[in-house]
Design a protein around this motif. Structure first.
Motif, PDB file in Angstrom:
ATOM      1  N   LEU A  66       8.349  25.792 -14.045  1.00  0.00           N
ATOM      2  CA  LEU A  66       9.548  26.617 -13.928  1.00  0.00           C
ATOM      3  C   LEU A  66      10.311  26.700 -15.255  1.00  0.00           C
ATOM      4  CD1 LEU A  66      11.313  28.269 -12.001  1.00  0.00           C
ATOM      5  CD2 LEU A  66      12.555  26.174 -11.443  1.00  0.00           C
ATOM      6  N   GLY A  67      10.363  25.598 -15.983  1.00  0.00           N
ATOM      7  CA  GLY A  67      11.084  25.595 -17.251  1.00  0.00           C
ATOM      8  C   GLY A  67      10.488  26.524 -18.289  1.00  0.00           C
ATOM      9  N   GLU A  68       9.207  26.882 -18.117  1.00  0.00           N
ATOM     10  CA  GLU A  68       8.549  27.753 -19.087  1.00  0.00           C
ATOM     11  C   GLU A  68       8.859  29.233 -18.859  1.00  0.00           C
ATOM     12  OE1 GLU A  68       6.671  26.463 -21.667  1.00  0.00           O
ATOM     13  OE2 GLU A  68       7.506  24.589 -20.913  1.00  0.00           O
ATOM     14  N   ILE A  69       9.340  29.587 -17.670  1.00  0.00           N
ATOM     15  CA  ILE A  69       9.557  31.006 -17.369  1.00  0.00           C
ATOM     16  C   ILE A  69      11.019  31.347 -17.108  1.00  0.00           C
ATOM     17  CG2 ILE A  69       7.231  31.246 -16.407  1.00  0.00           C
ATOM     18  CD1 ILE A  69       8.460  31.104 -13.627  1.00  0.00           C
ATOM     19  N   LEU A  70      11.910  30.361 -17.187  1.00  0.00           N
ATOM     20  CA  LEU A  70      13.329  30.633 -16.963  1.00  0.00           C
ATOM     21  C   LEU A  70      13.886  31.531 -18.069  1.00  0.00           C
ATOM     22  CD1 LEU A  70      14.820  27.194 -15.854  1.00  0.00           C
ATOM     23  CD2 LEU A  70      14.530  29.235 -14.456  1.00  0.00           C
ATOM     24  N   PRO A  71      14.705  32.526 -17.713  1.00  0.00           N
ATOM     25  CA  PRO A  71      15.344  33.357 -18.745  1.00  0.00           C
ATOM     26  C   PRO A  71      16.402  32.553 -19.485  1.00  0.00           C
ATOM     27  CG  PRO A  71      16.174  33.939 -16.562  1.00  0.00           C
ATOM     28  CD  PRO A  71      15.040  32.980 -16.338  1.00  0.00           C
ATOM     29  N   GLN A  72      16.548  32.802 -20.766  1.00  0.00           N
ATOM     30  CA  GLN A  72      17.509  32.057 -21.568  1.00  0.00           C
ATOM     31  C   GLN A  72      18.933  32.532 -21.284  1.00  0.00           C
ATOM     32  OE1 GLN A  72      16.518  31.829 -25.664  1.00  0.00           O
ATOM     33  NE2 GLN A  72      18.310  30.658 -26.257  1.00  0.00           N
ATOM     34  N   PRO A  73      19.860  31.622 -20.969  1.00  0.00           N
ATOM     35  CA  PRO A  73      21.249  32.009 -20.665  1.00  0.00           C
ATOM     36  C   PRO A  73      22.014  32.381 -21.945  1.00  0.00           C
ATOM     37  CG  PRO A  73      21.029  29.631 -20.617  1.00  0.00           C
ATOM     38  CD  PRO A  73      19.642  30.171 -20.828  1.00  0.00           C
ATOM     39  N   THR A  74      23.220  32.912 -21.749  1.00  0.00           N
ATOM     40  CA  THR A  74      24.043  33.329 -22.888  1.00  0.00           C
ATOM     41  C   THR A  74      25.130  32.316 -23.226  1.00  0.00           C
ATOM     42  OG1 THR A  74      25.442  34.593 -21.340  1.00  0.00           O
ATOM     43  CG2 THR A  74      23.647  35.775 -22.445  1.00  0.00           C
ATOM     44  N   GLY A  75      25.611  31.572 -22.240  1.00  0.00           N
ATOM     45  CA  GLY A  75      26.662  30.592 -22.481  1.00  0.00           C
ATOM     46  C   GLY A  75      26.171  29.418 -23.313  1.00  0.00           C
ATOM     47  N   TYR A  76      27.066  28.832 -24.123  1.00  0.00           N
ATOM     48  CA  TYR A  76      26.676  27.733 -25.009  1.00  0.00           C
ATOM     49  C   TYR A  76      26.216  26.513 -24.210  1.00  0.00           C
ATOM     50  CZ  TYR A  76      26.974  23.976 -28.421  1.00  0.00           C
ATOM     51  OH  TYR A  76      26.691  22.891 -29.207  1.00  0.00           O
ATOM     52  N   LEU A  77      27.017  26.094 -23.218  1.00  0.00           N
ATOM     53  CA  LEU A  77      26.668  24.922 -22.422  1.00  0.00           C
ATOM     54  C   LEU A  77      25.382  25.155 -21.644  1.00  0.00           C
ATOM     55  CD1 LEU A  77      27.413  22.101 -21.449  1.00  0.00           C
ATOM     56  CD2 LEU A  77      28.792  23.147 -19.637  1.00  0.00           C
ATOM     57  N   GLU A  78      25.260  26.361 -21.050  1.00  0.00           N
ATOM     58  CA  GLU A  78      24.048  26.688 -20.301  1.00  0.00           C
ATOM     59  C   GLU A  78      22.823  26.661 -21.204  1.00  0.00           C
ATOM     60  OE1 GLU A  78      26.820  28.283 -20.174  1.00  0.00           O
ATOM     61  OE2 GLU A  78      27.502  28.154 -18.084  1.00  0.00           O
ATOM     62  N   GLN A  79      22.982  27.081 -22.460  1.00  0.00           N
ATOM     63  CA  GLN A  79      21.865  27.063 -23.398  1.00  0.00           C
ATOM     64  C   GLN A  79      21.418  25.631 -23.696  1.00  0.00           C
ATOM     65  OE1 GLN A  79      22.770  29.244 -26.946  1.00  0.00           O
ATOM     66  NE2 GLN A  79      22.596  31.253 -25.968  1.00  0.00           N
ATOM     67  N   GLN A  80      22.392  24.715 -23.789  1.00  0.00           N
ATOM     68  CA  GLN A  80      22.041  23.311 -24.027  1.00  0.00           C
ATOM     69  C   GLN A  80      21.253  22.739 -22.847  1.00  0.00           C
ATOM     70  OE1 GLN A  80      22.642  22.151 -27.140  1.00  0.00           O
ATOM     71  NE2 GLN A  80      23.437  24.239 -27.372  1.00  0.00           N
ATOM     72  N   TYR A  81      21.731  23.035 -21.631  1.00  0.00           N
ATOM     73  CA  TYR A  81      20.986  22.611 -20.440  1.00  0.00           C
ATOM     74  C   TYR A  81      19.598  23.242 -20.416  1.00  0.00           C
ATOM     75  CZ  TYR A  81      24.968  20.310 -18.186  1.00  0.00           C
ATOM     76  OH  TYR A  81      26.002  19.463 -17.880  1.00  0.00           O
ATOM     77  N   TYR A  82      19.525  24.498 -20.818  1.00  0.00           N
ATOM     78  CA  TYR A  82      18.261  25.239 -20.815  1.00  0.00           C
ATOM     79  C   TYR A  82      17.245  24.573 -21.746  1.00  0.00           C
ATOM     80  CZ  TYR A  82      15.025  29.013 -22.103  1.00  0.00           C
ATOM     81  OH  TYR A  82      13.907  29.762 -22.380  1.00  0.00           O
ATOM     82  N   HIS A  83      17.686  24.241 -22.961  1.00  0.00           N
ATOM     83  CA  HIS A  83      16.768  23.614 -23.926  1.00  0.00           C
ATOM     84  C   HIS A  83      16.351  22.222 -23.472  1.00  0.00           C
ATOM     85  CE1 HIS A  83      17.009  26.860 -26.744  1.00  0.00           C
ATOM     86  NE2 HIS A  83      18.316  26.746 -26.920  1.00  0.00           N
ATOM     87  N   MET A  84      17.279  21.474 -22.868  1.00  0.00           N
ATOM     88  CA  MET A  84      16.935  20.154 -22.348  1.00  0.00           C
ATOM     89  C   MET A  84      15.930  20.266 -21.210  1.00  0.00           C
ATOM     90  SD  MET A  84      20.714  18.349 -22.392  1.00  0.00           S
ATOM     91  CE  MET A  84      20.131  16.874 -21.567  1.00  0.00           C
ATOM     92  N   PHE A  85      16.135  21.244 -20.343  1.00  0.00           N
ATOM     93  CA  PHE A  85      15.228  21.433 -19.202  1.00  0.00           C
ATOM     94  C   PHE A  85      13.840  21.853 -19.683  1.00  0.00           C
ATOM     95  CE2 PHE A  85      13.570  23.880 -15.543  1.00  0.00           C
ATOM     96  CZ  PHE A  85      13.601  22.855 -14.595  1.00  0.00           C
ATOM     97  N   ARG A  86      13.775  22.687 -20.711  1.00  0.00           N
ATOM     98  CA  ARG A  86      12.479  23.090 -21.255  1.00  0.00           C
ATOM     99  C   ARG A  86      11.742  21.898 -21.858  1.00  0.00           C
ATOM    100  NH1 ARG A  86      10.700  28.236 -22.169  1.00  0.00           N
ATOM    101  NH2 ARG A  86       9.555  27.543 -24.011  1.00  0.00           N
ATOM    102  N   THR A  87      12.484  20.998 -22.509  1.00  0.00           N
ATOM    103  CA  THR A  87      11.863  19.797 -23.068  1.00  0.00           C
ATOM    104  C   THR A  87      11.262  18.938 -21.959  1.00  0.00           C
ATOM    105  OG1 THR A  87      13.429  19.784 -24.917  1.00  0.00           O
ATOM    106  CG2 THR A  87      12.255  17.730 -24.453  1.00  0.00           C
ATOM    107  N   ILE A  88      12.044  18.762 -20.880  1.00  0.00           N
ATOM    108  CA  ILE A  88      11.558  17.982 -19.740  1.00  0.00           C
ATOM    109  C   ILE A  88      10.353  18.663 -19.108  1.00  0.00           C
ATOM    110  CG2 ILE A  88      12.155  17.133 -17.435  1.00  0.00           C
ATOM    111  CD1 ILE A  88      15.058  16.905 -18.436  1.00  0.00           C
ATOM    112  N   SER A  89      10.420  19.984 -18.967  1.00  0.00           N
ATOM    113  CA  SER A  89       9.336  20.735 -18.353  1.00  0.00           C
ATOM    114  C   SER A  89       8.050  20.614 -19.165  1.00  0.00           C
ATOM    115  CB  SER A  89       9.737  22.204 -18.217  1.00  0.00           C
ATOM    116  OG  SER A  89       8.683  22.965 -17.674  1.00  0.00           O
TER     117      SER A  89
END
Length: 325
Positions: free
Chosen positions: A80-103
């Motif tokens: 799932l982390g490989e296909i999630l669209p990248q968010p625009t908010g700064y905090l959401e982007q940090q969560y997004y990058h962390m989730f991609r690392t975990i994925s």
């Protein structure tokens, strides 16, 4: 997502907006702005805030439903982390990058586990084919002369194969089965040679042992390592002479058999590598020295393989956990 839950999530933002609207009203009152104009401004701010809440709620709910649909359609959830669209908010982007690392870490672990499972299945399949040889030989011996010595030899081969697959299965939890104690190297060498005596005699292999030293290690694992080396000599070098010497923290196993081609020496401990000698034999799993190498790593033993084709093969075990009684 319910609107009530959305409002709860925006509580801090709404509090600051309310404080801001209140301060703006106080400032306008001190500026002697008419009460009617202040009321209009406050109403406008209220309508603007309400519109923002409603629009952002609709947009976020739509995005959440899109994400839920992606999750439902995805068979392997760890992707799932490989296909999630990248968010625009700064905090959401940090969560997004962390989730991609975990994925990506999860993807790597899953692929490694899948590869190990396939390797294990391949080994079990080849092991089944290999163990059929001594079992078939036992049946033939019983159907004919019933020679006890031949029967013991084939049973020993079957026992060695069974021990191989058991040690392979325990590699992941070898630490639990390892019992470190003080022992003499010569005692383990003698035990290994004695256990393989039937195979050594049948293969016309002579063994000479010398020396000893005191070491802290697991006697069963070390004995298995030596037995595997003896089995290899019996399988690939019938009629050869084996020297096993132990001194100054080193155990040297050497035979004067067919040797290993120079371009294959570095690969003999790879999982499933049979080499030209193994392919000629036609019944090698290529797992013996791999298991030996893995056990050496767990016992903090350095394994060194040297060979010259047509002359010798020398395997040296360097022990680090030496002790003096």
């Amino acid at each position: 997502m319910k609107f009530r839950d959305y409002l709860y999530a925006k509580t801090v933002t709404l509090c600051f907006l309310c404080i801001g609207a209140l301060l703006a009203g106080v400032f306008l009152a001190f500026a002697e702005v008419s009460a009617a104009l202040i009321a209009v401004i406050e109403l406008f701010l209220l309508l603007l805030t309400g519109s923002w809440l409603l629009i952002s709620f609709v947009m976020e709910r739509k995005q959440i439903r899109r994400l839920q649909k992606l999750e439902e359609e995805l068979d392997d959830k760890y992707l799932l982390g490989e296909i999630l669209p990248q968010p625009t908010g700064y905090l959401e982007q940090q969560y997004y990058h962390m989730f991609r690392t975990i994925s990506r870490s999860a993807v790597g672990l899953v692929e490694e586990a899948r590869w190990e499972k396939e390797e294990y299945c391949d080994y079990v399949e080849s092991w089944i084919h290999e163990i059929k040889t001594p079992l078939t030989a036992c049946s033939l011996i019983l159907d004919n002369d019933g020679d006890v010595r031949k029967l013991r030899r084939e049973l020993k081969r079957a026992d060695n194969l069974t021990e191989n697959i058991l040690y392979y299965a325990r590699l992941r939890s070898a630490e639990k089965d390892t019992k470190i104690k003080i022992l003499q190297a010569k005692d383990v060498i003698e035990e290994a040679v004695k256990s393989q005596m039937e195979l050594l005699i049948a293969s016309k292999i002579s063994v000479e042992t010398a020396g000893s030293f005191t070491v802290c290690t697991d006697d069963k694992s070390l004995c298995f390592i030596l037995k595997q080396l003896l089995i290899n000599s019996a399988k690939y070098c019938p009629g050869c002479h084996v020297n096993i010497t132990a001194a100054e923290g080193k155990m040297i196993f050497e035979d004067d058999g067919i040797g290993i081609p120079s371009h294959e020496v570095r690969r003999v401990t790879e999982r499933g590598f049979t080499g030209s000698n193994g392919r000629q034999m036609g019944r090698s799993t290529g797992m013996g020295l791999y298991i030996v190498n893995e056990l050496c790593k767990r016992l903090d033993i350095e394994l060194q393989v040297e060979s010259e084709e047509g002359k010798f093969t020398r395997i040296t075990l360097f022990f680090r956990n030496l002790t003096k009684l």
